[in-house]
Scaffold this active site. Structure first.
Site, PDB file in Angstrom:
ATOM      1  N   LYS A 213       0.880  -1.174   0.000  1.00 32.83           N
ATOM      2  CA  LYS A 213       0.000   0.000   0.000  1.00 32.83           C
ATOM      3  C   LYS A 213       0.917   1.223   0.000  1.00 32.83           C
ATOM      4  O   LYS A 213       1.455   1.616   1.029  1.00 32.83           O
ATOM      5  CB  LYS A 213      -0.879  -0.026   1.257  1.00 32.83           C
ATOM      6  CG  LYS A 213      -2.220   0.670   1.117  1.00 32.83           C
ATOM      7  CD  LYS A 213      -2.157   2.161   0.886  1.00 32.83           C
ATOM      8  CE  LYS A 213      -1.905   2.965   2.132  1.00 32.83           C
ATOM      9  NZ  LYS A 213      -1.730   4.413   1.840  1.00 32.83           N
ATOM     10  N   CYS A 321      13.232  10.757   8.230  1.00 31.37           N
ATOM     11  CA  CYS A 321      13.046  10.341   9.626  1.00 31.37           C
ATOM     12  C   CYS A 321      14.372  10.359  10.359  1.00 31.37           C
ATOM     13  O   CYS A 321      14.407  10.329  11.577  1.00 31.37           O
ATOM     14  CB  CYS A 321      12.440   8.956   9.690  1.00 31.37           C
ATOM     15  SG  CYS A 321      13.543   7.723   9.036  1.00 31.37           S
ATOM     16  N   GLU A 421       7.518  16.300  16.446  1.00 31.66           N
ATOM     17  CA  GLU A 421       8.359  16.127  15.251  1.00 31.66           C
ATOM     18  C   GLU A 421       7.918  17.192  14.233  1.00 31.66           C
ATOM     19  O   GLU A 421       6.732  17.256  13.881  1.00 31.66           O
ATOM     20  CB  GLU A 421       8.112  14.721  14.665  1.00 31.66           C
ATOM     21  CG  GLU A 421       8.956  14.431  13.440  1.00 31.66           C
ATOM     22  CD  GLU A 421       8.620  13.068  12.801  1.00 31.66           C
ATOM     23  OE1 GLU A 421       7.440  12.680  12.799  1.00 31.66           O
ATOM     24  OE2 GLU A 421       9.556  12.418  12.306  1.00 31.66           O
TER      25      GLU A 421
HETATM   26  P1  NAD Z   1       1.562   8.857   7.761  1.00 38.66           P
HETATM   27  O1  NAD Z   1       1.519   8.084   9.025  1.00 38.66           O
HETATM   28  O2  NAD Z   1       0.662  10.005   7.605  1.00 38.66           O
HETATM   29  O3  NAD Z   1       1.246   7.865   6.532  1.00 38.66           O
HETATM   30  C1  NAD Z   1       1.913   6.624   6.420  1.00 38.66           C
HETATM   31  C2  NAD Z   1       0.939   5.586   5.861  1.00 38.66           C
HETATM   32  O4  NAD Z   1      -0.087   5.347   6.814  1.00 38.66           O
HETATM   33  C3  NAD Z   1       0.264   6.047   4.579  1.00 38.66           C
HETATM   34  O5  NAD Z   1       0.265   4.974   3.669  1.00 38.66           O
HETATM   35  C4  NAD Z   1      -1.127   6.439   5.020  1.00 38.66           C
HETATM   36  O6  NAD Z   1      -2.103   6.188   4.022  1.00 38.66           O
HETATM   37  C5  NAD Z   1      -1.372   5.578   6.251  1.00 38.66           C
HETATM   38  N1  NAD Z   1      -2.175   6.256   7.287  1.00 38.66           N
HETATM   39  C6  NAD Z   1      -2.040   7.530   7.706  1.00 38.66           C
HETATM   40  N2  NAD Z   1      -2.908   7.798   8.698  1.00 38.66           N
HETATM   41  C7  NAD Z   1      -3.605   6.666   8.900  1.00 38.66           C
HETATM   42  C8  NAD Z   1      -4.651   6.314   9.811  1.00 38.66           C
HETATM   43  N3  NAD Z   1      -5.154   7.179  10.683  1.00 38.66           N
HETATM   44  N4  NAD Z   1      -5.145   5.063   9.754  1.00 38.66           N
HETATM   45  C9  NAD Z   1      -4.654   4.162   8.879  1.00 38.66           C
HETATM   46  N5  NAD Z   1      -3.658   4.449   7.999  1.00 38.66           N
HETATM   47  C10 NAD Z   1      -3.132   5.683   8.008  1.00 38.66           C
HETATM   48  O7  NAD Z   1       3.087   9.266   7.539  1.00 38.66           O
HETATM   49  P2  NAD Z   1       3.689  10.210   6.407  1.00 38.66           P
HETATM   50  O8  NAD Z   1       3.285  11.615   6.709  1.00 38.66           O
HETATM   51  O9  NAD Z   1       3.409   9.647   5.088  1.00 38.66           O
HETATM   52  O10 NAD Z   1       5.257  10.037   6.686  1.00 38.66           O
HETATM   53  C11 NAD Z   1       5.984  10.847   7.577  1.00 38.66           C
HETATM   54  C12 NAD Z   1       6.224  10.127   8.886  1.00 38.66           C
HETATM   55  O11 NAD Z   1       6.897   8.907   8.642  1.00 38.66           O
HETATM   56  C13 NAD Z   1       7.129  10.920   9.829  1.00 38.66           C
HETATM   57  O12 NAD Z   1       6.616  10.813  11.132  1.00 38.66           O
HETATM   58  C14 NAD Z   1       8.470  10.209   9.715  1.00 38.66           C
HETATM   59  O13 NAD Z   1       9.301  10.332  10.843  1.00 38.66           O
HETATM   60  C15 NAD Z   1       8.004   8.800   9.538  1.00 38.66           C
HETATM   61  N6  NAD Z   1       9.031   7.979   8.928  1.00 38.66           N
HETATM   62  C16 NAD Z   1       9.691   7.107   9.724  1.00 38.66           C
HETATM   63  C17 NAD Z   1      10.710   6.323   9.199  1.00 38.66           C
HETATM   64  C18 NAD Z   1      11.443   5.369  10.070  1.00 38.66           C
HETATM   65  O14 NAD Z   1      12.097   4.480   9.529  1.00 38.66           O
HETATM   66  N7  NAD Z   1      11.362   5.485  11.389  1.00 38.66           N
HETATM   67  C19 NAD Z   1      11.056   6.437   7.840  1.00 38.66           C
HETATM   68  C20 NAD Z   1      10.342   7.334   7.049  1.00 38.66           C
HETATM   69  C21 NAD Z   1       9.330   8.105   7.607  1.00 38.66           C
END
Ligand code: NAD
Length: 539
Positions: A213, A321, A421
């Site tokens: 996804k 991240c 963050e």
């Molecule tokens: P996000 O959580 O908004 O989205 C990530 C995924 O989750 C997407 O596919 C989205 O459709 C889904 N999603 C979002 N909200 C949801 C919900 N309420 N219910 C179900 N699914 C949901 O994250 P983003 O904004 O795309 O990415 C940024 C975040 O990712 C930052 O917090 C960053 O630190 C983190 N990140 C972490 C790493 C790591 O390895 N620790 C790596 C990259 C990014």
């Protein structure tokens, strides 16, 4: 660019058509060109059982170029019926894929890495268009994922079991790592190629089938990578893609046929997914948010350290991240702030496609608003705004979501801009009188993704390495992300689960261990039945 993306897809679809048509039970089979290729903007397809298919859903989300606000494509919210078809395709593909020799699976990965090299530029262009990062950084995004594919090429060795002969007279015990079945991956927006490549190459080379996804904000790279995986020989149904947001994620968590979920993204989504899927008995590895600190000692190499801080704080517009978002200056090093500001000012903010761009736009208008709100909250709580990038306007890209490098000084641990963050090009500066105090600041923070120290003192570095509570530690290295022979080892609130992404832990995540105890000696006759627990030695 989009044209080329579509043309490649059409080419692959043509190649696929005989199999698509042969699949009599596929409700998605079509003798004509798929409808999503004719729309403008195009609709992003799902990949189900080896066919790229348009969702029947009328609900869509626009994929928006963050530098221009142009609608690049539309992402459908996949229906529940289509989701079930994707899981069914993955389930159906599993028995023959798990029995496919490991050497064949590895060879597909060898071919995939070759094809990713071939299409690196196309992938990077797509990433820059949908995500906004500079082309150079987009190449890095693909390259860091490619390294995981390269690592998966050695899967036969990586998933070797163990063997102990003669654990008891004539009895041997050995362990086997077996694939789990259908696994799923849920991706964030910030690394549209690297993070899908953290997931499906390891999972499928272990013998699993996969449902991916992508982020609804930039799904293009996932589709291109899936095309390449199929060109490399991945059989139909081994990799499937479903587009969408919360509903499809919840369906992944709830589906009884999905055995494991890899998630990367924010804490809100990550903890929700971890909880919901764990209750259903699934394995979950959840990489989440971060607040990475860099401790600067007064004895550090000033020039190298300042360059490292600027690059790690503002690269990818701070949307990594592992971005170094917080600097803790120890003692006199606080006086370096002015030079930090000068170097940050010299960075060029521009659309990622422009050759002189150091940092591109942030992903969305909402992200920009949130970043600006957190900067303002810092100012209102008493932090000094040494550099303000909020009003950056880029000529020719006036509609872009640009935030220039921003530096807040005198930040304290109780401020919202420190606790949250920010995920933007904002460096916040704190102060400590000693290394001890600096380590305490870092350790009190809830996140534990990464932390670095800049020093020329081995003793300080060793103390830091031992006492710091972060999963990935850098010593004069600002972004200490391990290569795939290690694992990505975030900890505390930055990770939920037991087994990290890629490396040995990644292989263990996607496999189930089975232990076999065998006896092939001639059984003594007439020894009778013994109901006592067998022991390996005479008591
Ligand atoms: P996000 O959580 O908004 O989205 C990530 C995924 O989750 C997407 O596919 C989205 O459709 C889904 N999603 C979002 N909200 C949801 C919900 N309420 N219910 C179900 N699914 C949901 O994250 P983003 O904004 O795309 O990415 C940024 C975040 O990712 C930052 O917090 C960053 O630190 C983190 N990140 C972490 C790493 C790591 O390895 N620790 C790596 C990259 C990014």
């Amino acid at each position: 660019m989009l044209m080329r993306f579509s043309l490649q897809r059409v080419k692959n679809l043509r190649a696929l058509r005989p199999q698509v048509l042969a699949s009599a039970n596929s409700r998605f089979s079509t003798a004509t060109e798929p409808s999503f290729n004719h729309r403008n903007p195009p609709r992003v397809p799902n990949l189900i059982g080896g066919a790229f298919v348009d969702s029947k859903s009328t609900a869509t989300i626009d994929v928006i170029n963050p530098a221009t606000q142009e609608v690049v494509s539309r992402v459908p919210l996949t229906t529940s019926e289509e989701f079930k078809a994707a899981v069914a395709a993955a389930k159906q593909a599993f028995p023959s894929w798990r029995n496919t020799p490991i050497t064949t699976r590895q060879r597909i990965m060898f071919k995939l890495q070759e094809l990713i090299h071939r299409d690196m530029d196309k992938l990077a262009k797509n990433i820059t268009t949908e995500q906004g990062k500079t082309l150079k950084d987009a190449h890095g995004d693909v390259f860091r994922g490619l390294e995981v594919v390269e690592h998966a090429c050695g899967m036969a060795t990586l998933q070797m079991g163990e063997y102990v002969p003669n654990v008891s007279s004539g009895i041997d015990t050995y362990s086997i790592r077996e694939p789990l079945g259908v696994c799923a991956g849920i991706c964030p927006f910030n690394f549209p190629a690297m993070i899908p490549l953290w997931m499906f190459p390891v999972a499928v080379t272990c013998g699993n089938t996969f449902i991916l996804k992508p982020s609804e904000k930039d799904p293009g790279a996932s589709i291109m990578l899936a095309e390449l995986a199929m060109e490399a020989g991945l059989p139909h149904g081994v990799l499937n893609i479903v587009q969408g947001t919360n509903d499809i994620v919840n369906a992944i968590c709830d589906d009884d046929d999905i055995r494991a979920i890899s998630f990367v993204g924010s804490n809100t989504a990550g903890m929700h997914i971890y909880g919901r899927a764990s209750v259903k008995g699934k394995r979950v590895q959840s990489n989440m948010g971060a607040k990475n600190h860099g401790i600067v000692m007064p004895d550090a190499n000033k020039d190298a350290t300042l360059n490292a801080l600027v690059a790690a704080g503002f690269g990818a517009a701070g949307q990594r991240c592992m971005a170094l978002s917080t600097i803790v200056f120890v003692g006199d090093s606080e006086s370096w702030e002015n030079q930090l500001v000068e170097r940050a000012k010299a960075l060029k903010v521009n659309a990622g496609t422009e050759p002189d761009a150091d940092l591109g736009p942030v992903i969305s208008k909402q992200a920009k608003e949130r970043i600006c709100r957190l900067i303002q909250s810092g100012v209102e709580s008493g932090a000094k705004l040494l550099l303000d990038g909020r009003n950056t306007v880029v000529p020719g890209y006036e509609q872009g979501n640009f935030v220039g490098p921003t530096i807040l000084s005198g930040v304290t641990a109780d401020m919202e801009c420190y606790k949250e963050e920010i995920f933007g090009p904002v460096l916040i500066c704190m102060k400590a009188d000693s290394l001890e105090e600096a380590i305490n600041i870092v350790n009190r923070n809830k996140y534990g993704n990464g932390a670095s120290i800049f020093t020329t003192s081995g003793a300080a570095a060793r103390k830091f390495q031992t006492e710091i509570e972060a999963g990935q530690v850098g010593i004069n290295v600002p972004i200490p992300v391990p290569l795939p022979f290690f694992s990505f080892t975030g900890s505390k609130a930055s990770f939920a689960g037991d087994l990290n992404f890629y490396g040995k832990a990644g292989v263990n995540f996607y496999t189930q261990i089975k232990t076999v105890t065998q006896q092939w000696k001639g059984l003594p006759s007439g020894s009778g039945v013994s109901l006592a627990m067998p022991t390996s030695q005479k008591l």
